[in-house]
Design a protein around this motif. Structure first.
Motif, PDB file in Angstrom:
ATOM      1  N   LYS A  53       0.848  -1.192   0.000  1.00  0.00           N
ATOM      2  CA  LYS A  53       0.000   0.000   0.000  1.00  0.00           C
ATOM      3  C   LYS A  53       0.888   1.248   0.000  1.00  0.00           C
ATOM      4  N   VAL A  54       0.503   2.255  -0.764  1.00  0.00           N
ATOM      5  CA  VAL A  54       1.218   3.532  -0.777  1.00  0.00           C
ATOM      6  C   VAL A  54       0.474   4.486   0.151  1.00  0.00           C
ATOM      7  N   GLU A  55       1.201   5.027   1.135  1.00  0.00           N
ATOM      8  CA  GLU A  55       0.588   5.934   2.115  1.00  0.00           C
ATOM      9  C   GLU A  55       1.217   7.320   2.021  1.00  0.00           C
ATOM     10  N   ASP A  56       0.405   8.331   2.273  1.00  0.00           N
ATOM     11  CA  ASP A  56       0.922   9.697   2.363  1.00  0.00           C
ATOM     12  C   ASP A  56       1.612   9.894   3.712  1.00  0.00           C
ATOM     13  N   VAL A  57       2.689  10.670   3.714  1.00  0.00           N
ATOM     14  CA  VAL A  57       3.366  11.069   4.947  1.00  0.00           C
ATOM     15  C   VAL A  57       3.053  12.556   5.148  1.00  0.00           C
ATOM     16  N   LEU A  58       2.369  12.864   6.256  1.00  0.00           N
ATOM     17  CA  LEU A  58       1.919  14.230   6.494  1.00  0.00           C
ATOM     18  C   LEU A  58       2.660  14.865   7.663  1.00  0.00           C
ATOM     19  N   ALA A  59       2.898  16.167   7.555  1.00  0.00           N
ATOM     20  CA  ALA A  59       3.451  16.952   8.666  1.00  0.00           C
ATOM     21  C   ALA A  59       2.325  17.232   9.663  1.00  0.00           C
ATOM     22  N   PRO A  60       2.656  17.699  10.886  1.00  0.00           N
ATOM     23  CA  PRO A  60       1.601  18.014  11.866  1.00  0.00           C
ATOM     24  C   PRO A  60       0.569  19.013  11.337  1.00  0.00           C
ATOM     25  N   ASP A  61       0.972  19.888  10.434  1.00  0.00           N
ATOM     26  CA  ASP A  61      -0.002  20.843   9.860  1.00  0.00           C
ATOM     27  C   ASP A  61      -0.732  20.266   8.642  1.00  0.00           C
ATOM     28  N   ARG A  62      -0.575  18.971   8.424  1.00  0.00           N
ATOM     29  CA  ARG A  62      -1.264  18.223   7.356  1.00  0.00           C
ATOM     30  C   ARG A  62      -0.718  18.513   5.947  1.00  0.00           C
ATOM     31  N   THR A  63       0.441  19.179   5.835  1.00  0.00           N
ATOM     32  CA  THR A  63       1.032  19.324   4.506  1.00  0.00           C
ATOM     33  C   THR A  63       1.714  18.010   4.140  1.00  0.00           C
ATOM     34  N   LEU A  64       1.746  17.737   2.858  1.00  0.00           N
ATOM     35  CA  LEU A  64       2.285  16.472   2.362  1.00  0.00           C
ATOM     36  C   LEU A  64       3.814  16.512   2.341  1.00  0.00           C
ATOM     37  N   LEU A  65       4.418  15.544   3.042  1.00  0.00           N
ATOM     38  CA  LEU A  65       5.882  15.454   3.067  1.00  0.00           C
ATOM     39  C   LEU A  65       6.399  14.457   2.031  1.00  0.00           C
ATOM     40  N   GLY A  66       5.532  13.535   1.629  1.00  0.00           N
ATOM     41  CA  GLY A  66       5.953  12.515   0.661  1.00  0.00           C
ATOM     42  C   GLY A  66       5.066  11.295   0.786  1.00  0.00           C
ATOM     43  N   GLN A  67       5.570  10.178   0.284  1.00  0.00           N
ATOM     44  CA  GLN A  67       4.804   8.939   0.372  1.00  0.00           C
ATOM     45  C   GLN A  67       5.749   7.802   0.759  1.00  0.00           C
ATOM     46  N   ARG A  68       5.153   6.726   1.278  1.00  0.00           N
ATOM     47  CA  ARG A  68       5.946   5.561   1.665  1.00  0.00           C
ATOM     48  C   ARG A  68       5.138   4.295   1.400  1.00  0.00           C
ATOM     49  N   PHE A  69       5.857   3.171   1.290  1.00  0.00           N
ATOM     50  CA  PHE A  69       5.194   1.870   1.171  1.00  0.00           C
ATOM     51  C   PHE A  69       4.892   1.333   2.559  1.00  0.00           C
ATOM     52  N   ASN A  70       3.714   0.706   2.706  1.00  0.00           N
ATOM     53  CA  ASN A  70       3.342   0.026   3.943  1.00  0.00           C
ATOM     54  C   ASN A  70       3.282  -1.478   3.643  1.00  0.00           C
TER      55      ASN A  70
END
Ligand code: FES
Length: 121
Positions: A58-75
């Motif tokens: 699964k590809v997941e979004d990686v979010l900062a505390p302010d909900r901005t997108l930092l990137g994605q990662r595999f789960n």
């Protein structure tokens, strides 16, 4: 129902899939994390051969505390089957469509008996 021989026990390794047919019906039998999963080889979108697709985490979004997108990662805890026609994704362990939980691949029972692996069709 008829038990159709898929392979001998030990033939399928984790990550392998084998497709068996009975008449018009095709079913993909997966081995993952030491278990078997079997689904009809027919995608909900346009009927594509979903079990001929790749398996990816699964590809997941990686979010900062302010909900901005930092990137994605595999789960790796949730593997997906990706339909080769247009990319619909289904959860390998449940057959549920990742984008729409109402859509679920038809599941079949897998039986291990007398050294063989069978699917009940
Ligand atoms: S037929 Fe499977 S994604 Fe279109």
């Amino acid at each position: 129902m008829v038990d159709v021989l898929v392979c001998q026990q030990g033939d399928l390794k984790d990550g392998d899939v084998r497709i068996v047919a009975k008449g018009e019906l095709e079913v993909g039998i997966y081995r993952h994390a030491g278990k078997y999963f079997a689904y009809q080889n027919r995608c909900f979108h346009q009927g594509g051969p979903v079990c001929e697709g790749v398996i990816i985490p699964k590809v997941e979004d990686v979010l900062a505390p302010d909900r901005t997108l930092l990137g994605q990662r595999f789960n790796e805890d949730e593997m997906h089957i990706v339909c080769p026609w247009h990319g619909y994704e289904y959860k390998l362990e449940t057959g549920e469509c990742a984008a729409d939980k109402k859509l679920k691949l038809r599941r079949y029972e897998v039986i291990e008996r007398d050294g063989g692996v069978y699917v009940a069709l």
